[in-house]
Design an enzyme around this catalytic site. Structure first.
Site, PDB file in Angstrom:
ATOM      1  N   SER A 105     -64.992 -40.756   4.411  1.00  0.00           N
ATOM      2  CA  SER A 105     -65.701 -39.679   5.106  1.00  0.00           C
ATOM      3  C   SER A 105     -66.936 -39.304   4.289  1.00  0.00           C
ATOM      4  O   SER A 105     -67.754 -40.169   4.010  1.00  0.00           O
ATOM      5  CB  SER A 105     -64.768 -38.479   5.319  1.00  0.00           C
ATOM      6  OG  SER A 105     -65.402 -37.485   6.096  1.00  0.00           O
ATOM      7  N   HIS A 138     -65.700 -41.531   9.077  1.00  0.00           N
ATOM      8  CA  HIS A 138     -65.963 -40.352   9.905  1.00  0.00           C
ATOM      9  C   HIS A 138     -67.467 -40.239  10.145  1.00  0.00           C
ATOM     10  O   HIS A 138     -68.236 -40.045   9.204  1.00  0.00           O
ATOM     11  CB  HIS A 138     -65.476 -39.075   9.213  1.00  0.00           C
ATOM     12  CG  HIS A 138     -63.998 -39.004   9.042  1.00  0.00           C
ATOM     13  ND1 HIS A 138     -63.390 -38.103   8.196  1.00  0.00           N
ATOM     14  CD2 HIS A 138     -62.992 -39.703   9.626  1.00  0.00           C
ATOM     15  CE1 HIS A 138     -62.091 -38.246   8.250  1.00  0.00           C
ATOM     16  NE2 HIS A 138     -61.816 -39.219   9.111  1.00  0.00           N
ATOM     17  N   ASP A 187     -56.383 -36.449   7.022  1.00  0.00           N
ATOM     18  CA  ASP A 187     -56.588 -37.767   7.612  1.00  0.00           C
ATOM     19  C   ASP A 187     -56.519 -38.853   6.544  1.00  0.00           C
ATOM     20  O   ASP A 187     -57.213 -38.795   5.544  1.00  0.00           O
ATOM     21  CB  ASP A 187     -57.942 -37.811   8.324  1.00  0.00           C
ATOM     22  CG  ASP A 187     -58.070 -39.001   9.254  1.00  0.00           C
ATOM     23  OD1 ASP A 187     -57.027 -39.489   9.733  1.00  0.00           O
ATOM     24  OD2 ASP A 187     -59.196 -39.449   9.506  1.00  0.00           O
TER      25      ASP A 187
END
Length: 215
Positions: free
Chosen positions: A33, A60, A156
């Site tokens: 991310s 992400h 996540d």
């Protein structure tokens, strides 16, 4: 490099499926991310051109940004890199980037697995856990999960790594000291679902040793 004590993987219970000569038995899945793209560029450049397993990247990102990411990685990688497409077959020695805003799901068997782009409620899209869970179910002991830098949104990556380990696979996390934001690897390490925390160079070295070259 830090080896983290974890529960027994249970490889005997969940062996490699369809271990046919010449068939793919490993799949590498990578989740990242915040701060991920520069690390992904570094990591992609480290895999040798004869690396035999497919690699799936879940970063992400907002819609429209994952295709440029794939193009950027393709400029530095020795392996071909592309954005994942609906129904596309997973091929050895390829790097696929999950397409935002969809989630990337793996279906089939290791010898003939395909990618599905699905829409499902999740804290972020694409979701690392969805891809990691499907990789674990299909590739079992041959699934290799890698978590890189990033803000942990809904933990996540933690659940996905837990599934990889439950099916006998192996999990890595980027050294937290080298992360722009250490949330994603930190949550997974705290949950006890990471086998080894290391810098990306060491992670790639160990993965290459595990998987081997194309024959």
């Amino acid at each position: 490099m830090i080896f983290i004590p974890t529960q027994e993987r249970g490889n005997e219970k969940f062996p490699l499926l369809f271990n046919i000569p010449g068939a793919m038995t490993h799949l590498v899945v990578i989740g990242s991310s915040t701060g991920g793209p520069p690390v992904l560029r570094k990591l992609a450049a480290l895999f040798p051109e004869d690396f035999s397993a497919p690699i799936l990247i879940v970063q992400h990102m907002p819609p429209g940004f994952t295709k440029p990411l794939a193009a950027s990685l393709n400029q530095v990688a020795t392996l071909a890199v592309k954005e994942a497409e609906e129904g596309e077959r997973v091929c050895p020695g390829m790097i696929y980037v999950a397409r935002s805003p969809h989630h990337l799901l793996i279906t089939g068997i290791p010898a003939v697995s395909t990618m599905r782009l699905i829409d499902e409620d999740a804290a972020v899209a694409p979701c690392i856990d969805i891809t990691f869970r499907s990789a674990a179910k299909i590739y079992r002991a041959g699934a290799i999960g890698i978590l890189l830098t990033g803000l942990s949104v809904g933990c996540d990556g933690t659940v996905g790594c837990g599934e990889i380990k439950r099916f006998g696979g192996t999990t890595f996390a980027q050294d937290r000291k080298t992360c722009v934001v250490p949330g994603i690897p930190e949550k997974a390490i705290e949950a006890g679902v990471i086998d080894c925390e290391a810098q990306v160079e060491e992670i790639v070295k160990r993965v290459v040793e595990m998987v081997g070259a194309k024959t």
